[in-house]
Scaffold this active site. Structure first.
Site, mmCIF file in Angstrom:
data_model
loop_
_atom_site.group_PDB
_atom_site.id
_atom_site.type_symbol
_atom_site.label_atom_id
_atom_site.label_comp_id
_atom_site.label_asym_id
_atom_site.label_seq_id
_atom_site.Cartn_x
_atom_site.Cartn_y
_atom_site.Cartn_z
ATOM 1 N N PHE A 10 17.012 8.348 47.142
ATOM 2 C CA PHE A 10 17.151 7.987 45.723
ATOM 3 C C PHE A 10 16.072 6.985 45.348
ATOM 4 O O PHE A 10 15.748 6.107 46.148
ATOM 5 C CB PHE A 10 18.518 7.352 45.444
ATOM 6 N N GLU A 11 15.586 7.092 44.120
ATOM 7 C CA GLU A 11 14.455 6.244 43.745
ATOM 8 C C GLU A 11 14.815 4.775 43.617
ATOM 9 O O GLU A 11 13.935 3.931 43.589
ATOM 10 C CB GLU A 11 13.780 6.770 42.474
ATOM 11 N N GLY A 12 16.103 4.452 43.546
ATOM 12 C CA GLY A 12 16.504 3.047 43.581
ATOM 13 C C GLY A 12 16.139 2.379 44.909
ATOM 14 O O GLY A 12 16.118 1.152 44.995
#
Lengths: 326, 256
Positions: free
Chosen positions: B53-55
């Site tokens: 996930f880009e988080g």
């Protein structure tokens, strides 16, 4: 303010960057101030870097205080903007956003508040890819004027950003995009704990906050808790931002409300849903109503929290701590 | 026993998208249907699927009923292998560690370009949309699967704005622009599954979803469709797939 090729209004010469740093008092000293006092570290027209991402570790309390203090013409940059962006625009303190994504959250469609201010041309929205935002803060943190990246090429996102320069790599001949450093005048970052000097420990997702802190010319920390320097020294590997990069420390429990703070509380979704329905129903009147009641109405941050309600705060805290359950 | 016909377009999209993934892959998933589809694949047939996930998360295992409201929330980190900075996880795309990028879009065109920035003229937009987020990075640097609802206004000849590049203007225009790797691999909708023809890099139908005719598909598409020589028919969702989707998203956060 229009960029031309190779000219970024957010990027400064190296000596200027060093001079800014020399002017700061970087000694080991107590930097604790009140939320209201901390607003004086932000000047009208500043380029502000905002920590966290979307609804996570957003320095909401600091933004709330800046609106109440009536700052003007801020340019605000963040990896991804959520309802913090709505508040900055409707609060009248920001006329430019630099980000990769701006809406309240994927669950609620497109922010009518963002649309209202951007489509009327009252606020400028500079769009960069998420990685480009990261590499711009990274270049700023490294003390170099740009970083090369391999995304954005060929897209219309690139075409809208003439301040990013396409080059042929001198080593391989491959095309690369140079994205200019972003060195905010001031960064607003919320952390789980720090000491009075500003040694800050961040749990969980750190987003771009370390680069942001090191790139900025000033850093204001808000923190769930101020702990002793001894406690920091017991786990120095957890310290992510060193004290000498920090200019002010504010102890502000639930400082991200109604957003989340990793391991402490999850987003207060009932409040967010109420907020989104109100402001997307009417981005002007709804927002005015919200600002009157929740931003300008309360006498203090604690009074704002009381408006959210003890039940919602406890529920969010219970969910927040559950990340540590096996 | 579930009624097989009785599923939403979003449930169908989730299930068909999940089928595009294979065990052992490293998948970069956007929030919404991509996240749900990757989780479905992981639980159903690909226990070795690694979700990014880009988080800033590597190896997420989303819990049923606790879907995160974005890919930046703490729920995304539950039982993950690693939590890292968001620039760091995006740089994994650039370094080449990601097998599949998986996302949605507001508008797609015949070359697989996605628009999530503007409807209408970007200088005087009818609608300012949220923007790229990590979409442009995923599309620029990885093989990409796109999952989206099939509507004529979303399936256009040319997008109003290329936020996330597919094959740009077809043929070798993507490569020539400096994007040396990746490209749109599949587009999955509630009506059909699409691939891209090798030479022109134009979208073509590779399989029709159950009960969908060529005519209906064309009527709902804003450009003339090409059909693959060996056109398939998509297998309908199984009871097992539907049950699991509903277990993962009981509140219909993503699948309403």
């Amino acid at each position: 303010m229009v960029e031309t090729e190779g000219k970024s209004i957010d990027t400064h010469g190296y000596l200027e960057l060093r001079q800014e740093l020399l002017r700061r008092d970087r000694s080991l000293r107590d930097k604790v101030v009140s939320l209201e006092e901390a607003t004086s570290f932000v000047r009208d027209g500043d380029l502000v870097g905002i920590g966290g991402s979307t609804m996570s570790r957003t320095p909401m309390g600091m933004i709330w205080a800046l609106i109440r203090a009536g700052r003007k013409r801020l340019s605000c940059s963040r990896s991804i903007m959520s309802s913090d962006g709505d508040l900055l625009l409707a609060g009248g303190i920001c006329d430019r956003v630099v980000t990769s994504w701006f809406s309240q959250g994927i669950l609620w469609g497109v922010s009518k508040v963002m649309r209202h201010y951007v489509e009327t041309g009252n606020v400028r929205y500079d769009e960069w890819s998420h990685m480009a935002m990261g590499m711009r803060f990274r270049a700023g943190a490294m003390g170099v004027p740009f970083m090369p990246i391999r995304s954005m090429l060929g897209s219309d996102v690139q075409k809208q950003r003439p301040e990013a320069i396409e080059i042929d790599c001198p080593f391989t001949g491959e095309k690369l995009l140079l994205v200019p450093a972003l060195n905010p005048d001031v960064a607003l970052i919320h952390v789980q704990r720090c000491d009075a000097y500003g040694n800050a420990q961040i749990d969980g997702l750190q987003f771009m906050d370390i680069d942001l802190a090191m790139a900025a010319n000033k850093v204001i920390l808000t923190t769930e808790r101020i702990v002793s320097n001894d406690q920091i020294r017991r786990a120095p590997d957890q310290t992510k931002i060193p004290f000498f990069a920090v200019d002010a420390v504010v102890e502000l429990p639930f400082g991200c409300a109604p957003h989340e703070c990793y391991g402490v509380y999850e987003p207060m979704l009932r409040h967010m849903e109420y907020y989104v329905a109100l402001v997307n129903g009417d981005p002007v009147k709804g927002m005015q109503q919200y600002m009157d009641r929740f931003v300008h109405g309360p006498k203090s941050w604690s009074e704002f929290l009381a408006l959210l309600g003890i039940e919602e705060l406890l529920e969010a805290a219970r969910a927040g701590e559950s990340i540590y359950d096996a | 026993m579930l009624e097989k016909r009785n599923y939403t377009a979003a449930e169908l999209l989730t299930i068909l998208s999940a089928r595009q993934l294979s065990d052992g892959q490293v998948v970069f998933a956007g929030v919404g249907i991509p996240l749900l589809a990757a989780t479905l694949a992981q639980r159903l047939r690909c226990p070795g699927l690694t979700i990014l996930f880009e988080g800033g998360v590597i190896g997420a295992f989303i819990e049923p009923g606790k879907l995160p409201p974005s890919t930046n929330d703490q729920r995304c980190t539950k039982r993950a292998n690693m939590v890292l900075g968001s620039a760091e996880v995006l740089l994994l795309l650039q370094r080449g560690y990601v097998d599949v990028g998986f996302m949605s879009g507001a508008q797609v065109d015949q070359y697989g370009n996605l628009n999530s920035s503007f409807i209408g003229d970007p200088l005087r937009p009818k609608t300012r949309l949220p923007g790229t987020g990590g979409g442009n990075d995923i599309a620029s640097l990885a093989q990409m699967i796109v999952a989206m609802k099939h509507e004529k206004r979303r399936f256009v000849e040319q997008v109003d704005f290329i936020t996330s590049p597919g094959y740009l203007h077809g043929r070798d225009t993507r490569r020539k622009s400096g994007l040396l790797a990746g490209g749109t691999f599949r587009v999955v909708t509630d009506l059909a599954v699409f691939g891209f023809e090798d030479e022109k890099r134009r979208m073509q139908v590779i399989s029709l979803n159950p009960g969908v005719t060529r005519e209906r598909l064309q009527d709902n598409t804003g450009f003339a469709l090409d059909f693959a020589p060996h056109l398939g028919v998509t297998e309908p969702p199984t009871d097992q797939e539907l049950e699991l989707v509903r277990e993962l998203d009981p509140d219909r956060l993503y699948t309403a």
